[in-house]
Design a protein around this motif. Structure first.
Motif, PDB file in Angstrom:
ATOM      1  N   SER A  19       0.828  -1.203   0.000  1.00 12.13           N
ATOM      2  CA  SER A  19       0.000   0.000   0.000  1.00 12.13           C
ATOM      3  C   SER A  19       0.866   1.259   0.000  1.00 12.13           C
ATOM      4  O   SER A  19       0.554   2.259  -0.629  1.00 12.13           O
ATOM      5  CB  SER A  19      -0.924   0.004   1.200  1.00 12.13           C
ATOM      6  OG  SER A  19      -0.147   0.152   2.375  1.00 12.13           O
ATOM      7  N   LEU A  20       2.041   1.155   0.676  1.00 13.34           N
ATOM      8  CA  LEU A  20       2.955   2.298   0.690  1.00 13.34           C
ATOM      9  C   LEU A  20       3.469   2.609  -0.715  1.00 13.34           C
ATOM     10  O   LEU A  20       3.550   3.742  -1.151  1.00 13.34           O
ATOM     11  CB  LEU A  20       4.123   2.007   1.618  1.00 13.34           C
ATOM     12  CG  LEU A  20       3.981   2.546   3.050  1.00 13.34           C
ATOM     13  CD1 LEU A  20       5.129   2.058   3.898  1.00 13.34           C
ATOM     14  CD2 LEU A  20       3.921   4.062   3.029  1.00 13.34           C
ATOM     15  N   ILE A  21       3.843   1.531  -1.434  1.00 16.26           N
ATOM     16  CA  ILE A  21       4.349   1.701  -2.794  1.00 16.26           C
ATOM     17  C   ILE A  21       3.271   2.306  -3.682  1.00 16.26           C
ATOM     18  O   ILE A  21       3.518   3.257  -4.433  1.00 16.26           O
ATOM     19  CB  ILE A  21       4.829   0.347  -3.370  1.00 16.26           C
ATOM     20  CG1 ILE A  21       6.046  -0.134  -2.571  1.00 16.26           C
ATOM     21  CG2 ILE A  21       5.188   0.478  -4.840  1.00 16.26           C
ATOM     22  CD1 ILE A  21       6.537  -1.500  -2.946  1.00 16.26           C
ATOM     23  N   LEU A  22       2.077   1.757  -3.543  1.00 15.22           N
ATOM     24  CA  LEU A  22       0.961   2.257  -4.349  1.00 15.22           C
ATOM     25  C   LEU A  22       0.726   3.748  -4.099  1.00 15.22           C
ATOM     26  O   LEU A  22       0.539   4.532  -5.023  1.00 15.22           O
ATOM     27  CB  LEU A  22      -0.313   1.478  -4.019  1.00 15.22           C
ATOM     28  CG  LEU A  22      -0.781   0.499  -5.094  1.00 15.22           C
ATOM     29  CD1 LEU A  22      -1.943  -0.339  -4.567  1.00 15.22           C
ATOM     30  CD2 LEU A  22      -1.148   1.217  -6.372  1.00 15.22           C
ATOM     31  N   GLU A  23       0.816   4.071  -2.834  1.00 14.46           N
ATOM     32  CA  GLU A  23       0.607   5.464  -2.447  1.00 14.46           C
ATOM     33  C   GLU A  23       1.659   6.367  -3.108  1.00 14.46           C
ATOM     34  O   GLU A  23       1.360   7.433  -3.633  1.00 14.46           O
ATOM     35  CB  GLU A  23       0.699   5.567  -0.926  1.00 14.46           C
ATOM     36  CG  GLU A  23       0.074   6.829  -0.356  1.00 14.46           C
ATOM     37  CD  GLU A  23       0.170   6.818   1.148  1.00 14.46           C
ATOM     38  OE1 GLU A  23       0.898   7.671   1.676  1.00 14.46           O
ATOM     39  OE2 GLU A  23      -0.452   5.935   1.772  1.00 14.46           O
ATOM     40  N   GLU A  27       1.102   9.314  -5.698  1.00 17.30           N
ATOM     41  CA  GLU A  27       1.600  10.647  -5.425  1.00 17.30           C
ATOM     42  C   GLU A  27       2.467  11.159  -6.566  1.00 17.30           C
ATOM     43  O   GLU A  27       2.412  12.323  -6.949  1.00 17.30           O
ATOM     44  CB  GLU A  27       2.403  10.590  -4.128  1.00 17.30           C
ATOM     45  CG  GLU A  27       2.315  11.867  -3.332  1.00 17.30           C
ATOM     46  CD  GLU A  27       3.235  11.818  -2.139  1.00 17.30           C
ATOM     47  OE1 GLU A  27       3.273  10.764  -1.476  1.00 17.30           O
ATOM     48  OE2 GLU A  27       3.925  12.819  -1.887  1.00 17.30           O
ATOM     49  N   PHE A  28       3.255  10.244  -7.132  1.00 14.23           N
ATOM     50  CA  PHE A  28       4.131  10.604  -8.243  1.00 14.23           C
ATOM     51  C   PHE A  28       3.313  11.186  -9.390  1.00 14.23           C
ATOM     52  O   PHE A  28       3.642  12.224  -9.958  1.00 14.23           O
ATOM     53  CB  PHE A  28       4.897   9.362  -8.720  1.00 14.23           C
ATOM     54  CG  PHE A  28       5.873   9.649  -9.823  1.00 14.23           C
ATOM     55  CD1 PHE A  28       7.194   9.953  -9.528  1.00 14.23           C
ATOM     56  CD2 PHE A  28       5.476   9.639 -11.149  1.00 14.23           C
ATOM     57  CE1 PHE A  28       8.087  10.243 -10.534  1.00 14.23           C
ATOM     58  CE2 PHE A  28       6.362   9.922 -12.157  1.00 14.23           C
ATOM     59  CZ  PHE A  28       7.682  10.226 -11.850  1.00 14.23           C
ATOM     60  N   PHE A  29       2.211  10.496  -9.701  1.00 12.17           N
ATOM     61  CA  PHE A  29       1.431  10.924 -10.867  1.00 12.17           C
ATOM     62  C   PHE A  29       0.566  12.151 -10.606  1.00 12.17           C
ATOM     63  O   PHE A  29      -0.047  12.670 -11.521  1.00 12.17           O
ATOM     64  CB  PHE A  29       0.586   9.765 -11.388  1.00 12.17           C
ATOM     65  CG  PHE A  29       1.412   8.804 -12.208  1.00 12.17           C
ATOM     66  CD1 PHE A  29       1.782   9.132 -13.502  1.00 12.17           C
ATOM     67  CD2 PHE A  29       1.850   7.603 -11.672  1.00 12.17           C
ATOM     68  CE1 PHE A  29       2.563   8.262 -14.252  1.00 12.17           C
ATOM     69  CE2 PHE A  29       2.623   6.735 -12.417  1.00 12.17           C
ATOM     70  CZ  PHE A  29       2.988   7.060 -13.712  1.00 12.17           C
ATOM     71  N   ARG A  32       1.661  16.427 -13.029  1.00 13.65           N
ATOM     72  CA  ARG A  32       1.515  16.174 -14.463  1.00 13.65           C
ATOM     73  C   ARG A  32       2.854  16.177 -15.208  1.00 13.65           C
ATOM     74  O   ARG A  32       3.150  15.310 -16.011  1.00 13.65           O
ATOM     75  CB  ARG A  32       0.620  17.259 -15.087  1.00 13.65           C
ATOM     76  CG  ARG A  32      -0.833  17.112 -14.785  1.00 13.65           C
ATOM     77  CD  ARG A  32      -1.457  16.135 -15.790  1.00 13.65           C
ATOM     78  NE  ARG A  32      -2.837  15.936 -15.459  1.00 13.65           N
ATOM     79  CZ  ARG A  32      -3.804  16.811 -15.757  1.00 13.65           C
ATOM     80  NH1 ARG A  32      -3.509  17.933 -16.385  1.00 13.65           N
ATOM     81  NH2 ARG A  32      -5.039  16.571 -15.413  1.00 13.65           N
ATOM     82  N   VAL A  33       3.685  17.215 -14.891  1.00 13.13           N
ATOM     83  CA  VAL A  33       4.964  17.356 -15.604  1.00 13.13           C
ATOM     84  C   VAL A  33       5.812  16.115 -15.426  1.00 13.13           C
ATOM     85  O   VAL A  33       6.382  15.578 -16.390  1.00 13.13           O
ATOM     86  CB  VAL A  33       5.708  18.610 -15.097  1.00 13.13           C
ATOM     87  CG1 VAL A  33       6.999  18.798 -15.869  1.00 13.13           C
ATOM     88  CG2 VAL A  33       4.824  19.832 -15.237  1.00 13.13           C
ATOM     89  N   ALA A  34       5.882  15.622 -14.170  1.00  8.30           N
ATOM     90  CA  ALA A  34       6.690  14.435 -13.915  1.00  8.30           C
ATOM     91  C   ALA A  34       6.114  13.234 -14.652  1.00  8.30           C
ATOM     92  O   ALA A  34       6.860  12.415 -15.199  1.00  8.30           O
ATOM     93  CB  ALA A  34       6.730  14.147 -12.416  1.00  8.30           C
ATOM     94  N   LEU A 297      10.645  11.983  -7.910  1.00  8.37           N
ATOM     95  CA  LEU A 297      10.941  10.863  -7.011  1.00  8.37           C
ATOM     96  C   LEU A 297      11.476  11.371  -5.688  1.00  8.37           C
ATOM     97  O   LEU A 297      11.133  10.882  -4.630  1.00  8.37           O
ATOM     98  CB  LEU A 297      11.974   9.930  -7.656  1.00  8.37           C
ATOM     99  CG  LEU A 297      11.445   8.886  -8.636  1.00  8.37           C
ATOM    100  CD1 LEU A 297      12.614   8.082  -9.194  1.00  8.37           C
ATOM    101  CD2 LEU A 297      10.460   7.953  -7.936  1.00  8.37           C
ATOM    102  N   ARG A 298      12.327  12.408  -5.768  1.00  8.02           N
ATOM    103  CA  ARG A 298      12.887  12.963  -4.549  1.00  8.02           C
ATOM    104  C   ARG A 298      11.760  13.483  -3.650  1.00  8.02           C
ATOM    105  O   ARG A 298      11.741  13.252  -2.456  1.00  8.02           O
ATOM    106  CB  ARG A 298      13.849  14.092  -4.901  1.00  8.02           C
ATOM    107  CG  ARG A 298      14.708  14.530  -3.733  1.00  8.02           C
ATOM    108  CD  ARG A 298      15.348  15.858  -4.015  1.00  8.02           C
ATOM    109  NE  ARG A 298      14.319  16.843  -4.310  1.00  8.02           N
ATOM    110  CZ  ARG A 298      14.530  17.930  -5.050  1.00  8.02           C
ATOM    111  NH1 ARG A 298      15.700  18.140  -5.598  1.00  8.02           N
ATOM    112  NH2 ARG A 298      13.547  18.786  -5.258  1.00  8.02           N
ATOM    113  N   ASP A 299      10.825  14.212  -4.292  1.00  6.81           N
ATOM    114  CA  ASP A 299       9.717  14.753  -3.508  1.00  6.81           C
ATOM    115  C   ASP A 299       8.880  13.646  -2.886  1.00  6.81           C
ATOM    116  O   ASP A 299       8.464  13.721  -1.736  1.00  6.81           O
ATOM    117  CB  ASP A 299       8.816  15.628  -4.391  1.00  6.81           C
ATOM    118  CG  ASP A 299       9.561  16.842  -4.876  1.00  6.81           C
ATOM    119  OD1 ASP A 299      10.662  17.104  -4.356  1.00  6.81           O
ATOM    120  OD2 ASP A 299       9.072  17.523  -5.797  1.00  6.81           O
TER     121      ASP A 299
END
Lengths: 307, 523
Positions: A19-23, A27-29, A32-34, A297-299
């Motif tokens: 669930s952590l990975i999914l989260e 969050e990554f997506f 939009r730019v990333a 990813l850093r964020d």
């Protein structure tokens, strides 16, 4: 943070559950730019991998190129009318589109492979230095300091001048200039982690040192490692391009992006702009997309920035 | 107060600007090649010979089309079959004021074969001389073993140094300027290797007064950078304008271009001597006996090369396909030799006949900062050879590395150039095709170690034949023999282009030199 670590102690090696990975992915997506950066990066990996099936020509095969097709403008037909060069050709008659895809293959391959190997070497050395401490630590870290005090480009230039040309040699040179960076980063991370309660708990359980190092501490350093290495892939690619721009690294009959730019450089003022321009654009897009992904990813992985 | 100060500063700056404008007497030259040394006898190579002419003089000069003109010698006559007498110019002084005499000439000729570590020397130019007789300070006689009709031509290739400074001087002493004391139009001020060489006018020069107070010669190896330096005004004139830039530079209203045909031949040297040559393998990477010992293979390589395509596509028309070592019209050129026609089928047939129906693997080596488009030509040749079955890899390197390795015979097939300084065929025959013979100074640049007794014999005979018609006929026969046996594979003659800012005039030279003494201001 503290909640996170206690959980880690209880569940031993598994730091993050699904669930952590999914989260994190979610969050990554959110940015939009990333997301666009990631998509472009994946597309670039795709075209690089499948270059031989997509390109109209193998630019490294001297049989399939002809100087009679040299310096053709974008959109021109080849001498015998069989191929259209959408991005033009260079002075040897290489199709720029094909050359760029093949160049991406080299750039990505060299960047990723050298970063992974440098990461592994650096991680092991850094971890070891931090755990053993004392003299070993000092000696290793002074070596690292010494290496980091020289500009990477300078060290790589000297190494390649000695090693000669070829993909394997560039990878070796890039590993040798990069490992120290990882060793340093991991060591400082490990020193911070080592003083945490979960490590103490593990020690109290009389777990072997190696197990604590690799199963407990290292996984807690991975977010940082992922961030550093993503950014470092981009800088490795840029370094490779710089080296081949300077004429070191790849043989001239197998140009990577840097060498393509350098080949076109002398024609920039003559109007044959496409020989430098398109490989330059490709390199730019590649590096920017990797950096966008790395930044995000850093964020996402940095707990300190968590809401 | 502040205003006054500003005004003062402005006036000072204006004055500075004016002063800079007035000193149009500095000529800054952007050169493709940097000399390897300022010792005029160390390395017989274009970039060195060019700089040597700034500081030193030759006994006999060549005009811009390589005709002989009086230099430090005012006249030269054969007094008998084996003796040449040179009358030297009177009143000539070296840069330090000491007089130039026959002693300096004698010293120079004796020094040439003794320069240590010379990568290619002028020994061949003086090897005919057996005895030097100083008749009086301004008359000198050269005794030769046999007749030496080419002596004046050879005397026009090397520069005369001062005995006073040259005695015991090493190549390093010339580089530092300590021994670089000549009779030429400019004095060496300093050489910052890789950056610039500065010269000052020699006001006591024996020839016409030089138009330039200061000369700054800057080596700018990268073609694009050299062109950019001219356009931005950093340099006033550049040599070896890259062919691709000629079209757009000629449209630039602030610049002038001049073109000149040249004796600069670009050719391939192939190892035709050793059984075991370093860069050749069969298609599976196994060592094989050197295939290029077979004239059919050499012929196939020559037939595989599309010279017209290289001239048109790589050189943008600024090259003339070559059949021999000098363009037609020079002494010793054959009228029957024609550039080998592009014939890939014929090449394949010859390879099959020689026992290589599937070809073999080879690496071509070449410099990447020496000749116009050298790296591109090497790649084009590789492309053409690969198409007839000789799978060719390309390895190019800076000339500083390349020539050392080439002379050490580390290569099998190499791209090289030769500019015939003397303007006649015995020079290139002796250097490129005559069997390597260090003592006699033959084959000094024969890096393929080609050897053909018939060529040797014809050339040696020509060198002692005084009758011009007979001399020429022997040279022609030697050239035809060597070229039909593919001692070298000629590709093309460079057409050299100079670009300069408007207001300057330079006619260009067939030897490719950029000589400040021939650069003038148009008023």
């Amino acid at each position: 943070m503290s909640e996170h670590t206690t959980e880690a102690v209880v569940q031993a090696p598994a730091v993050q559950d699904e669930s952590l990975i999914l989260e994190a992915v979610k969050e990554f997506f959110e940015n939009r730019v990333a997301a666009v950066g990631l998509v472009i990066f994946i597309i670039m990996i795709g075209v690089a991998l499948f270059a031989p099936y997509i390109t109209p020509q193998n630019p490294y095969d001297l049989m399939s190129i002809d100087i009679m097709d040299g310096k053709l403008a974008p959109g021109s037909k080849s001498f015998d009318g069989s191929v259209t060069y959408w991005l033009g050709t260079d002075s040897q008659g290489r199709d720029m589109f094909s050359s760029i895809l093949y160049g991406l293959r080299i750039s990505l391959g060299v960047g990723v492979v050298s970063t992974i190997i440098a990461l592994v070497i650096g991680a092991v050395i850094g971890l070891w230095a931090a755990f053993v401490g004392g003299k070993t630590d000092s000696v290793i870290m002074r070596i690292v300091d010494l290496q980091l005090s020289f500009p990477a480009i300078l060290v790589a230039l000297i190494l390649l001048a000695i090693l000669g040309k070829g993909v394997d040699k560039i990878i070796l040179a890039l590993i040798l200039v990069q490992w120290a960076y990882y060793a340093r980063a991991i060591r400082s991370n490990v020193i911070v982690e080592r003083s945490k309660e979960y490590v103490e708990a593990a020690k109290c359980l009389a777990l072997p040192q190696r197990r604590i190092m690799f199963s407990h501490v290292l996984p807690n350093c991975t977010p940082e490692l992922i961030v550093i290495s993503t950014v470092k892939v981009a800088s490795a690619i840029a370094l490779e391009a710089t080296l081949s721009f300077l004429g070191l690294g790849m043989p001239i009959t197998e140009p990577s992006l840097g060498l393509l730019i350098s080949n076109g450089f002398k024609y920039l003022q003559s109007g044959y702009y496409w020989i430098s321009f398109y490989p330059g654009v490709a390199l730019l897009i590649l590096i920017v997309s990797i950096n966008l992904v790395g930044d995000r990813l850093r964020d996402v992985l940095n707990p300190r920035l968590k809401r | 107060m502040r205003n006054k100060f500003m005004a003062l500063v402005t006036v000072c700056m204006l004055l500075l600007v004016c002063a800079a404008g007035a000193s149009a007497e500095t000529l800054t030259i952007g050169l493709k090649g940097e000399p390897t040394s300022l010792d005029p006898h160390f390395h017989n190579v274009n970039a060195n010979n060019e700089q040597a002419i700034y500081v030193f003089d030759k006994l006999i000069r060549q005009d811009s089309r390589q005709n002989l003109m009086p230099g430090l010698a005012v006249s030269w006559i054969p007094v008998s079959d084996n003796v040449w007498e040179f009358e030297l110019r009177k009143g000539v002084t070296f840069h330090d004021g000491s007089p130039f005499t026959a002693e300096d000439v004698k010293f120079t000729i004796e020094r040439i074969p003794t320069v240590p570590n010379s990568p290619s020397s002028f020994t061949g130019m003086v090897s005919a001389i057996k005895k030097i007789e100083i008749v009086d300070p301004h008359t000198i006689r050269f005794h030769t073993e046999g007749p030496a009709p080419l002596l004046p031509r050879n005397m026009a290739t090397f520069n005369v140094v001062s005995k006073k400074y040259g005695k015991g001087a090493s190549t390093a002493d010339f580089n530092s300027g300590k021994a670089a004391i000549g009779t030429g139009p400019y004095k060496l001020v300093e050489w910052k290797r890789g950056d610039h060489i500065t010269y000052k006018r020699n006001d006591n020069y024996w020839g016409v007064k030089q138009p330039w107070e200061t000369i700054i010669a800057k080596p700018i190896t990268n073609d694009g950078t050299r062109v950019a330096a001219l356009k931005s005004g950093d340099v006033d004139i550049i040599n070896f304008v890259p062919p691709a830039d000629v079209a757009h530079l000629s449209k630039d209203s602030k610049l002038t271009l001049s073109k000149s045909p040249s004796t600069r031949l670009i050719y391939l040297h192939l190892d035709s001597d050793r059984n075991d040559t370093p860069m050749v393998t069969d298609n599976n990477g196994k060592k094989i006996k050197n295939p290029m010992k077979d004239v059919r293979v050499r012929k196939a390589i020559s037939k595989a090369i599309n010279r017209k395509a290289i001239a048109a596509r790589i050189m943008d028309g600024l090259a003339v396909p070559a059949a021999q070592m000098l363009p037609e019209g020079y002494e010793g050129t054959s009228k029957t030799l024609k550039p080998e026609a592009y014939d890939p089928k014929g090449a394949k047939a010859l390879l099959a006949e020689a026992g290589y129906p599937d070809g073999f693997k080879i690496t071509i080596h070449g410099p990447n900062d020496r000749y116009v488009n050298d790296g591109d030509i090497a790649q084009a040749v590789a492309q053409m050879l690969t198409k007839v079955g000789i799978k060719t890899e390309v390895n190019t390197m800076p000339k500083s590395v390349y020539f050392g390795k080439a002379s050490a015979l580390e290569f099998s097939l190499m791209l090289v150039g030769w500019a015939t300084d003397t303007g006649e065929h015995s020079n290139c025959l002796g250097a490129l095709l005559h069997t390597y013979d260090k003592d006699k100074g033959f084959g000094s640049a024969n890096r393929g170690r080609y050897s053909n007794p018939k060529v040797d014999k014809l050339l040696e005979q020509a060198l002692v034949t005084v009758d011009p018609a007979r001399h020429n006929a022997l040279l022609v026969e030697a050239v035809e023999t060597g070229m039909n046996d593919i001692g070298i594979v000629p590709i093309h003659y460079q057409v050299n282009v100079w670009a300069m800012k408007k207001g300057l005039d330079y006619n260009g030279r067939t030897d490719g030199y950029t000589l400040p003494r021939e650069v003038s201001e148009t008023k």
